[in-house]
Design a protein around this motif. Structure first.
Motif, short mmCIF file in Angstrom:
data_model
loop_
_atom_site.label_atom_id
_atom_site.label_comp_id
_atom_site.label_asym_id
_atom_site.label_seq_id
_atom_site.Cartn_x
_atom_site.Cartn_y
_atom_site.Cartn_z
N ILE A 46 0.74 -0.94 0.05
CA ILE A 46 0.23 0.09 0.11
C ILE A 46 0.92 1.13 0.34
CG2 ILE A 46 -1.86 1.58 1.77
CD1 ILE A 46 -2.92 -1.81 2.25
N LEU A 47 2.35 1.37 0.31
CA LEU A 47 2.61 2.29 1.27
C LEU A 47 3.42 2.53 -0.24
CD1 LEU A 47 4.41 1.83 4.23
CD2 LEU A 47 2.88 3.40 3.48
N HIS A 48 3.83 1.31 -0.85
CA HIS A 48 4.72 1.45 -2.09
C HIS A 48 3.77 2.06 -3.28
CE1 HIS A 48 6.60 0.10 -5.80
NE2 HIS A 48 7.69 0.36 -5.67
N LYS A 49 2.05 1.52 -4.00
CA LYS A 49 1.75 2.05 -4.44
C LYS A 49 1.25 3.70 -4.31
CE LYS A 49 -1.29 -1.82 -6.65
NZ LYS A 49 -1.16 -2.90 -5.64
N LYS A 50 1.09 3.86 -3.46
CA LYS A 50 1.12 5.19 -2.69
C LYS A 50 2.20 6.16 -3.15
CE LYS A 50 -2.13 6.05 1.61
NZ LYS A 50 -2.56 5.81 3.03
N LEU A 51 3.60 6.14 -3.27
CA LEU A 51 4.67 7.15 -3.72
C LEU A 51 4.10 6.07 -4.96
CD1 LEU A 51 6.96 5.30 -0.89
CD2 LEU A 51 6.81 7.32 -1.09
N ASP A 52 4.19 5.30 -5.69
CA ASP A 52 3.93 5.14 -7.43
C ASP A 52 3.22 6.66 -7.72
OD1 ASP A 52 3.19 3.63 -9.49
OD2 ASP A 52 5.11 3.80 -9.34
N HIS A 53 1.98 6.88 -6.91
CA HIS A 53 0.78 7.16 -7.38
C HIS A 53 1.17 8.68 -7.14
CE1 HIS A 53 -2.16 4.39 -7.96
NE2 HIS A 53 -2.98 5.27 -7.67
N ALA A 54 2.04 9.19 -6.13
CA ALA A 54 2.41 10.33 -6.32
C ALA A 54 3.39 11.65 -6.90
CB ALA A 54 3.07 10.59 -4.77
N PHE A 55 4.27 9.59 -7.60
CA PHE A 55 6.04 9.63 -8.11
C PHE A 55 5.50 10.58 -9.36
CE2 PHE A 55 9.92 10.08 -9.23
CZ PHE A 55 10.60 9.03 -9.64
N ARG A 56 4.40 9.49 -10.22
CA ARG A 56 3.22 10.07 -11.64
C ARG A 56 2.95 11.16 -11.59
NH1 ARG A 56 3.90 5.51 -14.46
NH2 ARG A 56 4.26 3.33 -13.28
N TYR A 57 2.65 11.61 -10.20
CA TYR A 57 2.24 12.85 -10.36
C TYR A 57 3.10 13.84 -10.35
CZ TYR A 57 -0.79 16.92 -8.02
OH TYR A 57 -1.00 17.85 -8.17
N LEU A 58 4.13 13.85 -9.78
CA LEU A 58 5.42 14.77 -9.55
C LEU A 58 5.63 14.50 -11.00
CD1 LEU A 58 7.47 16.35 -7.79
CD2 LEU A 58 8.10 14.23 -7.86
N LEU A 59 6.22 13.29 -11.66
CA LEU A 59 6.19 13.82 -13.21
C LEU A 59 5.71 14.56 -13.61
CD1 LEU A 59 8.18 10.11 -12.77
CD2 LEU A 59 9.45 12.25 -12.66
N ARG A 60 4.40 13.96 -13.94
CA ARG A 60 3.21 14.43 -14.77
C ARG A 60 2.98 15.79 -14.98
NH1 ARG A 60 -0.20 10.72 -13.45
NH2 ARG A 60 -1.08 11.66 -12.25
N THR A 61 2.90 16.42 -13.04
CA THR A 61 3.17 18.04 -13.31
C THR A 61 4.66 18.68 -14.07
OG1 THR A 61 3.66 17.51 -11.36
CG2 THR A 61 1.04 17.98 -11.52
N SER A 62 6.07 17.94 -14.29
CA SER A 62 7.20 18.28 -14.44
C SER A 62 7.31 17.79 -15.32
CB SER A 62 7.86 17.74 -12.96
OG SER A 62 7.89 16.95 -13.39
N LEU A 63 6.76 17.45 -16.22
CA LEU A 63 6.58 17.12 -17.75
C LEU A 63 8.11 15.93 -18.06
CD1 LEU A 63 5.52 20.31 -19.90
CD2 LEU A 63 4.70 18.47 -18.98
N ARG A 64 8.11 15.22 -16.61
CA ARG A 64 9.27 14.69 -16.80
C ARG A 64 9.24 12.72 -16.67
NH1 ARG A 64 14.35 15.68 -16.51
NH2 ARG A 64 15.25 14.29 -14.82
N GLU A 65 7.91 12.85 -17.69
CA GLU A 65 7.06 11.30 -17.26
C GLU A 65 8.79 10.66 -17.70
OE1 GLU A 65 3.77 12.17 -18.38
OE2 GLU A 65 2.25 11.03 -17.13
N SER A 66 9.57 11.15 -19.01
CA SER A 66 10.27 10.41 -20.11
C SER A 66 10.91 9.56 -19.20
CB SER A 66 10.80 10.94 -20.94
OG SER A 66 11.73 11.92 -20.69
N ILE A 67 11.40 9.90 -18.58
CA ILE A 67 12.95 8.90 -16.56
C ILE A 67 12.46 7.75 -16.65
CG2 ILE A 67 13.69 11.59 -16.43
CD1 ILE A 67 12.76 10.75 -13.55
N LEU A 68 10.64 7.60 -16.80
CA LEU A 68 10.23 6.40 -15.73
C LEU A 68 11.02 4.73 -16.67
CD1 LEU A 68 6.97 7.04 -14.63
CD2 LEU A 68 9.33 6.45 -13.77
N THR A 69 11.03 5.09 -18.31
CA THR A 69 11.17 4.47 -18.40
C THR A 69 13.34 3.78 -18.51
OG1 THR A 69 11.93 6.32 -20.60
CG2 THR A 69 10.20 4.21 -20.10
#
Ligand code: LK8
Length: 247
Positions: free
Chosen positions: A181-204
């Motif tokens: 559950i903790l990991h899923k929350k962190l994953d949500h927040a991380f993706r939200y952070l990356l989306r708002t900063s247009l940095r989703e490309s680093i995930l791969t």
């Protein structure tokens, strides 16, 4: 059943993770930047290389142990970590602390001249030559290079570190669901952070889990070889935390 997190909850979690990182990074990013062209002279490198192997090993292990203590503090500040049962807290730190240390090492790495901050100045790979584990140090430098290429922000590094630590796939976890559950929350927040900063490309492009793991396994092998070579040092002079986490 995917859960939904409100924007407030996401922002609160981002604040918690970023604050935890800011309060527990041994060297401030700005100080490391200022010093990044302060390198050791060839004479200084030579004098390091001429020191006996156990002397340098002991200093490095002390630095690493001190850095691990900062990472333990980082984990304790992550929301939810202290609510886990003590066994699982140790299991997560034992498995993830060294990997987080490698992520943090990249903050103190100058990828333009391949030097790393060590005892006050930036040192080249050669300085660690007398340690007799150039494969381990070499792979740490390579990892730092690939992390530098991503130009990660402090926020991104904080999330990567928190998700390395709160990894539900670690063996021997008793309450796996809670970590999930903790990991899923962190994953949500991380993706939200990356989306708002247009940095989703680093995930791969983030280093694969296996790569960090293999460097840490190299760490254990070297450590065991060293303990066999210098039995005197390994037992007494290793700081207790190191024994708890790695021996
Ligand atoms: C920016 N600096 C840093 O990140 C590190 C941690 C905090 C201080 N510090 C250094 O001074 C440092 C920086 C770069 C390097 Cl390459 C080193 C040397 O690192 C090591 C030398 C020997 C053994 C090491 C082992 C082994 F094998 F013991 F587990 C494991 C780790 C991870 N690092 C080892 C060190 Cl000790």
């Amino acid at each position: 059943s995917e859960f939904v997190m409100s924007v407030t909850e996401l922002d609160l979690l981002i604040q918690n993770v970023v604050l935890a990182q800011g309060e527990t990074c041994r060297f401030r990013q700005e100080n490391l930047q200022v010093l990044r062209w302060e390198t050791y002279s060839p004479e200084e490198v030579l004098s390091f290389q001429q020191k006996p192997i156990d002397h340098i090993w002991e200093r490095c292990v002390c630095h690493v142990t001190e850095a691990i203590q900062y990472i333990v503090e980082f984990a304790k500040r992550l929301s939810g970590f202290m609510e886990l049962n003590p066994n699982d807290q140790i299991v997560l730190l034992k498995a993830g602390a060294m990997e987080v240390l490698l992520i943090r090492m990249s903050r103190a790495f100058n990828c333009y001249n391949s030097t790393v901050f060590f005892e006050g100045k930036y040192a080249p790979l050669e300085i660690f030559q007398s340690l007799g584990c150039s494969d381990l140090i070499g792979s740490m430098f390579d990892l730092c290079h690939s992390l530098c290429a991503l130009n990660l922000s402090e926020h991104e590094m904080a999330f990567i570190s928190s998700m390395i630590l709160l990894d539900p796939s670690r063996p021997w976890l008793q309450d796996k669901q809670k970590v999930e559950i903790l990991h899923k929350k962190l994953d949500h927040a991380f993706r939200y952070l990356l989306r708002t900063s247009l940095r989703e490309s680093i995930l791969t492009k983030l280093p694969q889990k296996g790569r960090l793991l293999s460097i840490c396994q190299l760490h254990m092998e070297k450590l065991n070889i060293f303990r066999q070579m210098y039995p005197g040092i390994a037992c007494e002079r290793f700081p207790p935390l190191y024994k708890e986490l790695f021996i």
